[in-house]
Write a protein that holds these residues in place. Sequence first.
Motif, mmCIF file in Angstrom:
data_model
loop_
_atom_site.group_PDB
_atom_site.id
_atom_site.type_symbol
_atom_site.label_atom_id
_atom_site.label_comp_id
_atom_site.label_asym_id
_atom_site.label_seq_id
_atom_site.Cartn_x
_atom_site.Cartn_y
_atom_site.Cartn_z
ATOM 1 N N GLY A 103 3.634 -2.517 -7.984
ATOM 2 C CA GLY A 103 3.003 -3.469 -6.895
ATOM 3 C C GLY A 103 1.984 -3.697 -5.555
ATOM 4 N N TYR B 25 0.681 -0.820 -0.209
ATOM 5 C CA TYR B 25 -0.313 0.000 0.081
ATOM 6 C C TYR B 25 0.681 1.098 0.049
ATOM 7 C CZ TYR B 25 1.544 -0.146 4.875
ATOM 8 O OH TYR B 25 1.910 0.307 5.698
ATOM 9 N N ALA C 40 0.430 0.861 -9.300
ATOM 10 C CA ALA C 40 -0.078 -0.461 -10.029
ATOM 11 C C ALA C 40 1.492 -0.767 -10.868
ATOM 12 C CB ALA C 40 -0.762 -0.584 -11.415
ATOM 13 N N GLU D 229 -1.201 -2.152 -3.501
ATOM 14 C CA GLU D 229 -2.519 -3.137 -4.422
ATOM 15 C C GLU D 229 -3.751 -2.094 -3.893
ATOM 16 O OE1 GLU D 229 -2.200 -7.617 -3.506
ATOM 17 O OE2 GLU D 229 -0.833 -6.550 -2.334
ATOM 18 N N ALA E 67 -8.176 3.184 -11.178
ATOM 19 C CA ALA E 67 -7.556 2.194 -10.522
ATOM 20 C C ALA E 67 -8.649 1.605 -10.558
ATOM 21 C CB ALA E 67 -8.339 2.871 -8.970
ATOM 22 N N HIS F 4 -6.904 -0.610 -12.855
ATOM 23 C CA HIS F 4 -5.513 -1.391 -13.076
ATOM 24 C C HIS F 4 -6.257 -2.131 -11.933
ATOM 25 C CE1 HIS F 4 -2.814 0.931 -15.513
ATOM 26 N NE2 HIS F 4 -3.449 2.113 -15.215
ATOM 27 N N GLY F 5 -7.701 -2.467 -11.169
ATOM 28 C CA GLY F 5 -7.643 -3.412 -10.123
ATOM 29 C C GLY F 5 -6.912 -3.291 -9.182
ATOM 30 N N LEU F 6 -7.006 -2.079 -8.630
ATOM 31 C CA LEU F 6 -6.059 -1.549 -7.450
ATOM 32 C C LEU F 6 -6.986 -0.381 -6.259
ATOM 33 C CD1 LEU F 6 -3.134 0.866 -7.437
ATOM 34 C CD2 LEU F 6 -5.005 1.596 -6.339
ATOM 35 N N VAL G 210 -2.460 6.560 -10.137
ATOM 36 C CA VAL G 210 -2.024 4.970 -10.488
ATOM 37 C C VAL G 210 -1.472 3.926 -11.120
ATOM 38 C CG1 VAL G 210 -4.374 3.662 -10.635
ATOM 39 C CG2 VAL G 210 -4.703 5.744 -10.123
ATOM 40 N N GLU G 211 -1.270 4.435 -12.504
ATOM 41 C CA GLU G 211 -0.732 4.061 -13.401
ATOM 42 C C GLU G 211 0.433 3.482 -12.735
ATOM 43 O OE1 GLU G 211 0.927 2.936 -17.737
ATOM 44 O OE2 GLU G 211 -0.284 5.000 -17.268
#
Length: 278
Positions: free
Chosen positions: A32, A6, A29, A34, A54, A57-59, A25-26
């Motif tokens: 790593g 984080y 990600a 999350e 987000a 990017h699955g964040l 955000v990119e």
Amino acid sequence: MTLPKYDLHCHTTASDGSLAPAQLVERAAGQGVEVLAITDHDSVAGLDEASEAARSHGLVLVSGVELTALWGRQVVHLVGLGFDRHADSLQRYLVRLEDMRRERAERIAHKLQQRNLPDLLPDVTARAGAGQVGRPHFAAALVAAGVCENEQQAFKRYLGPGKVGDVKMPWPAMSEALEMLHGVGGLGVLAHPTKYRLTFTRLRSLLNDFVKAGGDGLEVSYSGIKPDHQREMHKIARRAELLLSAGSDFHHPGQVWVELGRFMPLEENGRHVLERLL
């Protein structure tokens, strides 16, 4: 609880960072990360763009902001986390701070002109764009005008504590900022406690008042903190029953020692702010 990677303290072009919210955000990600909280100074203007990025990017994006406040005459910064960013009371509070930042910028520009420096306000305003204007924008403008060789020199000569550009403002009290955050469902974390240049006696007084005012957490890992100070922050947080938090305070790429997701404290079950937020 095993915590995900984080970063709960970073900045975009909505304040004094150099990456747009989607770009940050990119980058997070790619490192790593999350769970991310973008904490622009006195602004949540970048959170809608960041939320969309987000999702792609699955964040997990936690709503965040870094509020300017006063403890007596001392300026402190509070990281607000997990609040309702659309709440009317929050928006009114941030408009008030935006007006104060604009007034401060005008006063700084005027004071610098009185020292026979050029009018920097147009350049500063352009650099801030739609984001909150701050002293880092003046530092960049001083370098661009050829007045200073770099931004560090700009702060040392003109913008740092006690210098001509160190304009005092009646920021809201720390207790008021915490009350507002709690009113919109958020948590209040004292940001980078060892960067206020306080003795440890004064710092303990600040933390005592922070706890009395309802403060929730303490940053114990961030760029520039010394290992022995970090251990002391852990001890203080434990004694005061404050939640632990951490973040890079990322502003610009190219500084490998201030990278997103790099700063995470030792995990202590039941005592991390993420355990409350998630």
